[in-house]
Design an enzyme around this catalytic site. Structure first.
Site, PDB file in Angstrom:
ATOM      1  N   GLY A   1      -0.825  -5.096   0.227  1.00  0.00           N
ATOM      2  CA  GLY A   1      -1.821  -4.841  -0.799  1.00  0.00           C
ATOM      3  C   GLY A   1      -1.412  -5.383  -2.153  1.00  0.00           C
ATOM      4  O   GLY A   1      -2.263  -5.691  -3.002  1.00  0.00           O
TER       5      GLY A   1
ATOM      6  N   GLU B   1       1.581  -6.684   7.022  1.00  0.00           N
ATOM      7  CA  GLU B   1       0.880  -5.597   7.720  1.00  0.00           C
ATOM      8  C   GLU B   1       1.009  -5.660   9.232  1.00  0.00           C
ATOM      9  O   GLU B   1       1.013  -4.621   9.909  1.00  0.00           O
ATOM     10  CB  GLU B   1      -0.608  -5.617   7.335  1.00  0.00           C
ATOM     11  CG  GLU B   1      -0.913  -5.097   5.948  1.00  0.00           C
ATOM     12  CD  GLU B   1      -0.825  -6.163   4.870  1.00  0.00           C
ATOM     13  OE1 GLU B   1      -1.277  -5.916   3.745  1.00  0.00           O
ATOM     14  OE2 GLU B   1      -0.300  -7.274   5.149  1.00  0.00           O
TER      15      GLU B   1
ATOM     16  N   GLU C   1      -2.507  -8.917  -2.026  1.00  0.00           N
ATOM     17  CA  GLU C   1      -3.965  -8.913  -2.066  1.00  0.00           C
ATOM     18  C   GLU C   1      -4.469  -8.644  -3.481  1.00  0.00           C
ATOM     19  O   GLU C   1      -5.457  -9.227  -3.930  1.00  0.00           O
ATOM     20  CB  GLU C   1      -4.512  -7.875  -1.084  1.00  0.00           C
ATOM     21  CG  GLU C   1      -4.342  -8.296   0.370  1.00  0.00           C
ATOM     22  CD  GLU C   1      -4.816  -7.246   1.361  1.00  0.00           C
ATOM     23  OE1 GLU C   1      -5.657  -7.571   2.207  1.00  0.00           O
ATOM     24  OE2 GLU C   1      -4.341  -6.099   1.264  1.00  0.00           O
TER      25      GLU C   1
ATOM     26  N   ALA D   1       0.832  -1.190   0.000  1.00  0.00           N
ATOM     27  CA  ALA D   1       0.000   0.000   0.000  1.00  0.00           C
ATOM     28  C   ALA D   1       0.874   1.249   0.000  1.00  0.00           C
ATOM     29  O   ALA D   1       2.065   1.197   0.302  1.00  0.00           O
ATOM     30  CB  ALA D   1      -0.914  -0.008   1.221  1.00  0.00           C
TER      31      ALA D   1
END
Length: 694
Positions: free
Chosen positions: A105, A128, A108, A66
């Site tokens: 992310g 994370e 993901e 992210a």
């Protein structure tokens, strides 16, 4: 090629639509990247000339995570959830082509594709938890559906990535591509179409959840297995709860539960502090007055003076980085013992599967032992690691100055002594620097680098780069007694000793600080480090400490002698309170005319922590540390300060500098000017500011 956004383009390459993310340096999932991927999927879905889609990234890595700079800001559509939903809903197979790292992310996003392929060196993971949060875009719901619950629990609660071969083994990727990744991914996509393979939506897959659904004790067992490692951390527990939701709830409900648990962490102090520390660590590597383009000295060989615990550990760092080392001792016996310990340490690592025998053999092939100081005349850097005695160190540096080639860096591992004074005995003080490794030097991540008044910018820049090369986290500080880490530690040690004189016992103080989150309290730590070390330093300075001196006079140097502030029975590392020590303490209190009293846990904590904060403020005022966050990096990596509390200066900001000042003034009235608040601390508190504002 069509530019979807500034960072993402789409192009039909024959019958395959290729979406390319190009957002240096790590293709982070900023708004522009998210919007571009979603737009690219929509363009590919509408493009009648293509039958499949490949998502690939330019540069050195796939999407590495992210965009952390967007954390805490109002969200901008599309969210990553919306991007992933668009990929899953695409009517054509979408293949993620992974190279470098697909983290957080990034993974993901890849899990939202129907298939994944990877280069041989790729790594994937969900880190994370290391920022005090959990994967918030379906990672806790999709990963267990691909790799199974046990593997997902391990990956998500540890945050550690896995390599491409392991990812292939557990089904996280479908194929490893040797050669050109994009061309290989396109060929794979075409094969999916030719073979009529289904569009695999992970959100619809439940087979890998069956094992956990039939074994309700799996989660309780896992919690027990990681309890010690994750003590006091909030994020690992929420990660487990989210994975439980994947097992127990339908996918849409699991996503909702993941979001609840994510926001609970995101809004909490632990995540704030861990995210703060993420940036603090990166800032610590920057020296404001040393330009980025400062020329570096080429370090190809290293010399280590002293083959004891510190010298041997320091040598191992260089060997593991592929840098040849010459280690010097005064006698052959000491040299043989030192090298034997290095071999023993490597062998232990091999036996635990954390190092191959070939890697160990390669490291040892780079090690040369000698008792002749002249043998290091051609090395590029020398690190002196003998015991803390100024006269001895001056003698060594005088000899090094005469022996070592021009341009060689002369470094000392001293933890307290004046390096300006050491450098002054040489004709090259600009090449003298402190490199304070922490014990065990082959394990601890911190390298406290100490610039003298004359250390050159080139030497500083070289040593900061060298730290990264040998796997350390550096922080540059100035010269003072104890530098930054130990100077602050001394304040805590003074109060810990005063507390046991006034009524507490070592186990009381240690318990309070352990419960606060430190790996051990000051007395257990002294026993681990060796009480004789600080005893020798006190003797050199003509200082006395009645309790500590009395313990050392009995030969109780800590774990290595089986007794210190505690007993260590039958070689155990577990501290056991000892009546002998309590008698020493009671006598010291009586001799000092102190009437002992009950001391609360709250007082113990404040009297140990607040002087550290106050000393940190003085260090900033004096310019010994550049930033408050540098002090925090030193204390997290050098002394085990809990990362979820950010460091002592970040903790002060959290509890409020006005509250710290108020308590210090109360103690000043009660105990004297030792407790007088530092001017910087008083000023910041009066202005309603924090150390970060400073």
């Amino acid at each position: 090629m069509t530019a979807i956004t500034e960072f993402v383009s789409y192009e039909a390459e024959g019958d395959v639509g290729v979406i390319t993310v190009d957002s240096p340096p790590v293709n982070a999932l900023s708004f522009g990247v998210r919007a571009g991927i979603k737009g690219g999927i929509e363009a590919a879905d509408a493009d009648s000339s293509v039958s499949s889609v490949v998502l690939v990234c330019a540069g050195r890595t796939f999407i590495a995570g992210a965009d952390i700079t967007e954390f805490g800001k109002p969200p901008k559509a599309p969210s990553l959830h919306e991007v992933i939903a668009a990929m899953e809903a695409c009517s054509k197979p979408v293949v993620a082509a992974i190279h470098g790292t697909a983290l957080g992310g990034g993974l993901e996003t890849a899990l939202g594709c129907h298939y994944r392929v990877a280069s041989p060196t790729a790594k994937v993971g969900l880190p994370e938890v290391k920022l005090g949060i959990l994967p918030g875009a379906g990672g806790t719901q999709r990963l267990p559906r691909v790799v199974g619950v046990p593997m997902a629990l391990e990956m998500i609660t540890s945050g550690n990535p896995i390599g491409a071969s392991k990812a292939l083994e557990v089904g996280l990727v479908s194929e490893i591509i040797d050669g050109d990744l994009k061309e290989g991914a396109k060929a794979f996509a075409r094969k999916v179409v030719a073979d009529g393979l289904p569009l695999v939506k992970i959100s619809d897959q439940n087979d890998k959840l069956k094992e956990a659904r039939e074994n309700p004790g799996m989660f309780a067992d896992f919690r027990k297995s990681i309890a010690r490692k994750t003590r006091n951390f909030e994020a690992p527990e929420n990660c487990i709860k989210a994975i439980e939701a994947a097992v127990e709830l339908p996918f849409p409900d699991g996503l909702k539960r993941e979001r609840e648990l994510f926001m609970e962490l995101m809004q909490g102090e632990q995540s704030f502090s861990q995210r703060y520390f993420f940036f603090a660590e990166r800032q610590a590597a920057k020296i404001p007055d040393v330009p980025k383009d400062t020329p570096l000295i080429d370090i190809k060989t290293a010399g280590i003076i002293g083959a004891g615990t510190m010298g041997g550990g320091i040598a191992m760092n260089f060997l593991q980085a592929g840098i040849p080392v010459i280690i010097v001792e005064t006698t052959q016996e000491a040299l043989d013992n030192g090298i034997a310990i290095i071999k023993k340490n490597y062998a232990a690592t091999v036996s635990k599967g954390r190092m191959s025998q070939d890697a160990m053999d390669k490291c040892l092939s780079l090690l040369t032992g000698t008792t002749n100081l002249e043998d290091i005349k051609d090395v590029d850097i020398v690190i002196e690691a003998v015991f803390e005695n100024m006269d001895v160190k001056k003698e060594i540096f005088t000899k090094l100055d005469a022996i070592c080639k021009d341009g060689a860096i002369l470094a000392t591992n001293t933890s307290t002594l004046d390096i300006n004074e050491i450098g002054a005995v040489t004709k090259r003080p600009e090449y003298v620097i402190g490199l304070h490794f922490f014990s065990p030097a082959n394990v601890m991540k911190l390298l406290e680098e100490v610039r003298t008044d004359k250390t050159s910018k080139s030497v500083m820049a070289t040593c900061m780069a060298l730290a990264k090369r040998i796997g350390k986290v550096p922080a540059m500080v100035g010269v003072c007694d104890g530098f930054v880490g130990n100077r602050i530690l001394h304040r805590r040690a003074e109060q810990a000793t005063q507390l046991i004189l006034e009524g507490a016992l070592p186990q009381d103080v240690d318990r309070v600080l352990y419960d606060f989150g430190l790996p051990m309290g000051p007395f257990a730590m002294a026993d681990l480090a060796g009480n004789d070390v600080s005893w020798r330093i006190r003797q050199g300075k003509g200082q006395k400490s009645p309790i500590a001196d009395a313990i050392c006079e009995l030969g109780r140097f800590g774990q290595k002698t089986g007794a210190g502030y505690y007993l260590y029975k039958d070689g155990s590392r577990t501290p056991t309170p000892d009546p002998v020590v309590e008698d020493i303490i009671l006598k010291a209190s009586k001799d000092a005319g102190i009437e002992r009293r009950e001391i609360s846990d709250e007082e113990i904590l404040k009297r140990c922590i607040y002087p550290m904060i106050n000393e940190g403020a003085k260090i900033l005022e004096e310019g010994i540390a550049t930033r408050a966050s540098d002090i925090d990096v030193i204390w997290v990596y050098g002394y085990g300060w809990p990362i979820y509390r950010g460091g002592p200066m970040r903790y002060a900001d959290y509890i409020g500098l006005d509250n710290v000042v108020k308590t210090l003034r109360e103690y000043q009235e009660q105990y004297g000017d030792y407790w007088k608040p530092a001017p910087l601390l008083e000023r910041l508190a009066s202005e309603g500011k924090t150390f970060q504002d400073a």
